[in-house]
Design a protein around this motif. Structure first.
Motif, PDB file in Angstrom:
ATOM      1  N   SER A 111       0.810  -1.223   0.000  1.00 34.68           N
ATOM      2  CA  SER A 111       0.000   0.000   0.000  1.00 34.68           C
ATOM      3  C   SER A 111       0.841   1.270   0.000  1.00 34.68           C
ATOM      4  O   SER A 111       0.309   2.367  -0.104  1.00 34.68           O
ATOM      5  CB  SER A 111      -0.950  -0.004   1.193  1.00 34.68           C
ATOM      6  OG  SER A 111      -0.191  -0.031   2.374  1.00 34.68           O
ATOM      7  N   TYR A 113       3.413   1.640  -2.254  1.00 34.15           N
ATOM      8  CA  TYR A 113       3.713   1.826  -3.686  1.00 34.15           C
ATOM      9  C   TYR A 113       5.141   2.344  -3.948  1.00 34.15           C
ATOM     10  O   TYR A 113       5.353   3.148  -4.853  1.00 34.15           O
ATOM     11  CB  TYR A 113       2.686   2.776  -4.339  1.00 34.15           C
ATOM     12  CG  TYR A 113       1.264   2.284  -4.204  1.00 34.15           C
ATOM     13  CD1 TYR A 113       0.733   1.391  -5.119  1.00 34.15           C
ATOM     14  CD2 TYR A 113       0.454   2.699  -3.148  1.00 34.15           C
ATOM     15  CE1 TYR A 113      -0.581   0.923  -4.989  1.00 34.15           C
ATOM     16  CE2 TYR A 113      -0.855   2.234  -3.012  1.00 34.15           C
ATOM     17  CZ  TYR A 113      -1.356   1.348  -3.941  1.00 34.15           C
ATOM     18  OH  TYR A 113      -2.639   0.890  -3.812  1.00 34.15           O
ATOM     19  N   ARG A 124      -6.816   8.891  -6.641  1.00 33.17           N
ATOM     20  CA  ARG A 124      -8.117   8.407  -6.171  1.00 33.17           C
ATOM     21  C   ARG A 124      -9.270   8.668  -7.141  1.00 33.17           C
ATOM     22  O   ARG A 124      -9.266   9.666  -7.855  1.00 33.17           O
ATOM     23  CB  ARG A 124      -8.448   9.080  -4.828  1.00 33.17           C
ATOM     24  CG  ARG A 124      -7.542   8.611  -3.711  1.00 33.17           C
ATOM     25  CD  ARG A 124      -7.785   9.392  -2.434  1.00 33.17           C
ATOM     26  NE  ARG A 124      -6.985   8.813  -1.343  1.00 33.17           N
ATOM     27  CZ  ARG A 124      -5.695   9.085  -1.137  1.00 33.17           C
ATOM     28  NH1 ARG A 124      -5.051   9.927  -1.928  1.00 33.17           N
ATOM     29  NH2 ARG A 124      -5.030   8.507  -0.145  1.00 33.17           N
ATOM     30  N   HIS A 149      -4.917   4.304  -6.771  1.00 36.71           N
ATOM     31  CA  HIS A 149      -3.793   3.738  -7.520  1.00 36.71           C
ATOM     32  C   HIS A 149      -4.099   2.412  -8.223  1.00 36.71           C
ATOM     33  O   HIS A 149      -3.300   1.474  -8.181  1.00 36.71           O
ATOM     34  CB  HIS A 149      -2.586   3.552  -6.597  1.00 36.71           C
ATOM     35  CG  HIS A 149      -2.007   4.842  -6.079  1.00 36.71           C
ATOM     36  ND1 HIS A 149      -2.108   6.030  -6.751  1.00 36.71           N
ATOM     37  CD2 HIS A 149      -1.300   5.118  -4.945  1.00 36.71           C
ATOM     38  CE1 HIS A 149      -1.500   6.983  -6.059  1.00 36.71           C
ATOM     39  NE2 HIS A 149      -1.008   6.469  -4.956  1.00 36.71           N
ATOM     40  N   HIS A 220       5.633   6.169  -8.711  1.00 31.75           N
ATOM     41  CA  HIS A 220       5.451   6.469  -7.291  1.00 31.75           C
ATOM     42  C   HIS A 220       6.772   6.338  -6.511  1.00 31.75           C
ATOM     43  O   HIS A 220       6.798   5.750  -5.431  1.00 31.75           O
ATOM     44  CB  HIS A 220       4.371   5.547  -6.709  1.00 31.75           C
ATOM     45  CG  HIS A 220       3.644   6.113  -5.544  1.00 31.75           C
ATOM     46  ND1 HIS A 220       4.244   6.362  -4.338  1.00 31.75           N
ATOM     47  CD2 HIS A 220       2.363   6.515  -5.412  1.00 31.75           C
ATOM     48  CE1 HIS A 220       3.359   6.849  -3.496  1.00 31.75           C
ATOM     49  NE2 HIS A 220       2.199   6.965  -4.134  1.00 31.75           N
ATOM     50  N   TYR A 222       9.634   7.292  -4.015  1.00 34.05           N
ATOM     51  CA  TYR A 222       9.847   8.133  -2.835  1.00 34.05           C
ATOM     52  C   TYR A 222      11.309   8.554  -2.899  1.00 34.05           C
ATOM     53  O   TYR A 222      12.199   7.706  -2.983  1.00 34.05           O
ATOM     54  CB  TYR A 222       9.656   7.341  -1.548  1.00 34.05           C
ATOM     55  CG  TYR A 222       8.233   6.967  -1.204  1.00 34.05           C
ATOM     56  CD1 TYR A 222       7.491   6.117  -2.014  1.00 34.05           C
ATOM     57  CD2 TYR A 222       7.647   7.436  -0.027  1.00 34.05           C
ATOM     58  CE1 TYR A 222       6.196   5.756  -1.669  1.00 34.05           C
ATOM     59  CE2 TYR A 222       6.351   7.078   0.315  1.00 34.05           C
ATOM     60  CZ  TYR A 222       5.636   6.239  -0.505  1.00 34.05           C
ATOM     61  OH  TYR A 222       4.356   5.873  -0.166  1.00 34.05           O
ATOM     62  N   ASP A 292      -0.381  16.118   0.779  1.00 35.03           N
ATOM     63  CA  ASP A 292      -0.796  14.961  -0.011  1.00 35.03           C
ATOM     64  C   ASP A 292      -1.829  15.495  -1.003  1.00 35.03           C
ATOM     65  O   ASP A 292      -2.997  15.117  -0.976  1.00 35.03           O
ATOM     66  CB  ASP A 292      -1.387  13.878   0.909  1.00 35.03           C
ATOM     67  CG  ASP A 292      -1.543  12.539   0.212  1.00 35.03           C
ATOM     68  OD1 ASP A 292      -1.225  12.455  -0.990  1.00 35.03           O
ATOM     69  OD2 ASP A 292      -1.993  11.581   0.871  1.00 35.03           O
ATOM     70  N   GLN A 328       1.272  15.356  -7.766  1.00 31.70           N
ATOM     71  CA  GLN A 328       0.890  15.070  -6.388  1.00 31.70           C
ATOM     72  C   GLN A 328       2.148  15.174  -5.532  1.00 31.70           C
ATOM     73  O   GLN A 328       3.111  14.436  -5.730  1.00 31.70           O
ATOM     74  CB  GLN A 328       0.314  13.644  -6.270  1.00 31.70           C
ATOM     75  CG  GLN A 328      -0.198  13.273  -4.896  1.00 31.70           C
ATOM     76  CD  GLN A 328      -1.636  13.720  -4.653  1.00 31.70           C
ATOM     77  OE1 GLN A 328      -2.300  14.218  -5.566  1.00 31.70           O
ATOM     78  NE2 GLN A 328      -2.120  13.554  -3.442  1.00 31.70           N
ATOM     79  N   TYR A 330       3.449  14.431  -2.073  1.00 31.32           N
ATOM     80  CA  TYR A 330       3.104  13.627  -0.894  1.00 31.32           C
ATOM     81  C   TYR A 330       4.318  13.601   0.023  1.00 31.32           C
ATOM     82  O   TYR A 330       5.414  13.198  -0.402  1.00 31.32           O
ATOM     83  CB  TYR A 330       2.701  12.211  -1.358  1.00 31.32           C
ATOM     84  CG  TYR A 330       2.559  11.198  -0.245  1.00 31.32           C
ATOM     85  CD1 TYR A 330       1.721  11.431   0.837  1.00 31.32           C
ATOM     86  CD2 TYR A 330       3.274  10.000  -0.265  1.00 31.32           C
ATOM     87  CE1 TYR A 330       1.601  10.504   1.861  1.00 31.32           C
ATOM     88  CE2 TYR A 330       3.154   9.056   0.746  1.00 31.32           C
ATOM     89  CZ  TYR A 330       2.314   9.323   1.811  1.00 31.32           C
ATOM     90  OH  TYR A 330       2.201   8.409   2.833  1.00 31.32           O
ATOM     91  N   PHE A 334       2.295   8.777   5.820  1.00 31.14           N
ATOM     92  CA  PHE A 334       1.865   7.490   6.375  1.00 31.14           C
ATOM     93  C   PHE A 334       3.031   6.517   6.528  1.00 31.14           C
ATOM     94  O   PHE A 334       2.831   5.352   6.861  1.00 31.14           O
ATOM     95  CB  PHE A 334       0.749   6.892   5.506  1.00 31.14           C
ATOM     96  CG  PHE A 334      -0.430   7.814   5.380  1.00 31.14           C
ATOM     97  CD1 PHE A 334      -1.149   8.187   6.502  1.00 31.14           C
ATOM     98  CD2 PHE A 334      -0.784   8.363   4.156  1.00 31.14           C
ATOM     99  CE1 PHE A 334      -2.222   9.078   6.411  1.00 31.14           C
ATOM    100  CE2 PHE A 334      -1.853   9.247   4.046  1.00 31.14           C
ATOM    101  CZ  PHE A 334      -2.576   9.605   5.181  1.00 31.14           C
ATOM    102  N   GLU A 356       4.483  12.925  -7.837  1.00 33.82           N
ATOM    103  CA  GLU A 356       3.822  12.054  -8.813  1.00 33.82           C
ATOM    104  C   GLU A 356       3.178  12.918  -9.895  1.00 33.82           C
ATOM    105  O   GLU A 356       2.174  13.584  -9.636  1.00 33.82           O
ATOM    106  CB  GLU A 356       2.744  11.219  -8.116  1.00 33.82           C
ATOM    107  CG  GLU A 356       3.250  10.397  -6.950  1.00 33.82           C
ATOM    108  CD  GLU A 356       2.162  10.146  -5.908  1.00 33.82           C
ATOM    109  OE1 GLU A 356       1.070   9.676  -6.260  1.00 33.82           O
ATOM    110  OE2 GLU A 356       2.401  10.427  -4.719  1.00 33.82           O
TER     111      GLU A 356
HETATM  112  C1  BGC Z   1      -1.346   9.109  -1.970  1.00 36.36           C
HETATM  113  C2  BGC Z   1      -1.263   8.944  -0.487  1.00 36.36           C
HETATM  114  C3  BGC Z   1      -0.955   7.532  -0.192  1.00 36.36           C
HETATM  115  C4  BGC Z   1       0.369   7.197  -0.869  1.00 36.36           C
HETATM  116  C5  BGC Z   1       0.759   5.778  -0.665  1.00 36.36           C
HETATM  117  C6  BGC Z   1       0.002   8.785  -2.527  1.00 36.36           C
HETATM  118  O1  BGC Z   1      -0.007   8.940  -3.903  1.00 36.36           O
HETATM  119  O2  BGC Z   1      -1.771  10.390  -2.342  1.00 36.36           O
HETATM  120  O3  BGC Z   1      -2.471   9.319   0.142  1.00 36.36           O
HETATM  121  O4  BGC Z   1      -0.861   7.299   1.176  1.00 36.36           O
HETATM  122  O5  BGC Z   1       0.257   7.447  -2.227  1.00 36.36           O
HETATM  123  O6  BGC Z   1      -0.244   4.952  -1.002  1.00 36.36           O
END
Ligand code: BGC
Length: 392
Positions: A111, A113, A124, A149, A220, A222, A292, A328, A330, A334, A356
């Motif tokens: 989750s 990514y 989303r 995603h 995606h 990081y 985010d 995006q 972010y 999380f 992103e």
């Molecule tokens: C989303 C976040 C999400 C993250 C990992 C990002 O692209 O906007 O809300 O937590 O991806 O899934």
């Protein structure tokens, strides 16, 4: 398949030398030697953890290297960018992309990514529902109450075919079947990663469909420009060429508004550290648990950087170029330290950030946003470049 360069043997750390042994499809070995006097130097993963059979298809690790010694590791499982070594201001090769030792690491942290190719729809879609040509489509809800995603098994969790690979680029293809994850149309997708001699990772996406559909592909990764596992990204300096952004509701779905960033913590039109305003009392920061959000790019021609980030400790500068209308940002809100990354580092809170490039979230439900529809006979083509240099 042409000249497929596949790493088939592991990195051997011997005395002061890392030896990267690779072989092409006909079994010819190529060997690259890197001087290894600094034991803190980042190392690429070994091929072994990526040699698997998933859904009946083989997965592997692929290595790209440019003439300056920059290196990237990629796998055809989810077309993930695993690792990217670029020089810092002292010339030390630094891994700036968070990734894992093996495919199990990716499966466990699904989750998040990390480094994944995201599709069919990045970001989303509200309540997993949209209407196209008068017909309703229902998607899997994997980020309550929305789909995120690509749904339950997005493009990050499938095995891609490698159609081309040489020492500096790799092309992978995937056929997403009509109805897969609820989306209409057989979608033929192609992604190419190229590690250029300008120390840039150029990612090109292409797709065609046989029925009207929606599509929004992104990467995606990081980033931590001080090096993976080196601590917070809050002191990185960021500039975003975006005078507007799309505010979100508490479930991270755009409200539909295109709002100015001026006078808000979202104003990165002049360089600012990521952390300078992240703890401000602000409803939007609260809704995103930090940054985010989708930023509306002022310009999106591929020739001018739309985002620039600088590592405060390394002096490494990342410039992002794209033809997409949004990005995006972010801030790793999380991330919780629950995953062990390459070289034993952990993914602690806000030790990585994502940029992103994309069409706006929930576009299929927002007629005022740029369209994400793709029709038969059209070709979807988009390019994003992540270019690395050092502070002047
Ligand atoms: C989303 C976040 C999400 C993250 C990992 C990002 O692209 O906007 O809300 O937590 O991806 O899934």
């Amino acid at each position: 398949m042409k000249s497929l360069l596949k790493i088939t043997s592991r990195i051997i750390l011997a005395a002061s030398v890392i030896s990267l042994a690779a072989c092409n499809q006909s079994g010819q070995k190529t060997t690259a030697n890197l001087n290894m006097t600094d034991t803190t130097k980042s190392t690429l993963p070994s091929a072994k953890g990526f040699e698997k059979t998933i859904d009946g298809q083989k997965t592997h690790l692929y290595l790209l290297k440019n003439k300056n010694g920059a290196e990237a590791a990629i796998t055809n499982y989810g077309a993930h960018l695993i690792s990217l070594l670029v020089p810092d201001e002292n010339g030390k090769l630094t891994d700036v992309v968070l990734g894992f030792d093996d495919i199990d690491g990716y499966k466990k942290a699904m989750s998040a990514y990390y480094g994944a190719t995201i599709g069919r729809y990045g970001n989303r879609i509200a309540k997993g529902h949209f209407v196209l040509d008068g017909k309703e489509y229902t998607l899997f809800i994997n980020n309550k109450p929305n789909t995120l995603h690509g749904g339950k098994k997005g493009f990050n969790d499938v095995v891609w075919d490698v159609s081309q690979s040489n020492g500096q680029s790799i092309t992978m293809t995937y056929l997403s079947k009509d109805g897969e994850e609820g989306y209409p149309g057989n979608l033929n997708v192609k992604v190419t990663y190229e590690l250029t001699d300008e120390n840039a990772v150029k990612i090109s996406y292409e797709a065609t469909t046989d029925k009207n559909t929606v599509i929004n592909l992104t990467n995606h990764s990081y980033f931590n420009l001080n090096g993976v596992g080196s601590g917070t990204i809050l002191d990185h300096i960021l500039q975003l060429k975006a005078a507007n952004y799309t505010p979100i509701d508490p479930t991270s779905i755009p409200t539909g508004e295109i709002a100015p960033v001026a006078g808000t913590p979202f104003d990165f039109t002049s360089p600012a550290t990521i952390g300078s305003r992240i703890n401000n009392t602000d409803t939007q920061l609260k809704n995103g648990s930090g940054y985010d959000h989708n930023f509306v790019l002022d310009k999106h021609d591929i020739n001018t950087p739309i985002a620039t980030a600088t590592g405060d400790k390394s002096g490494i500068v990342l410039e992002v170029f794209t033809d997409e209308p949004g990005i995006q940002f972010y801030s790793g809100n999380f991330m919780s330290g629950s995953n062990t990354l390459l070289n034993g580092k952990t993914d602690d809170h806000r030790t990585g950030f994502c940029l992103e490039t994309q069409h706006f979230p929930d576009s299929p439900n927002r007629p005022n946003f740029p369209s994400t529809e793709l029709k038969p006979g059209e070709s979807y083509k988009t390019v994003t470049i992540y270019k690395f240099s050092v502070k002047k």
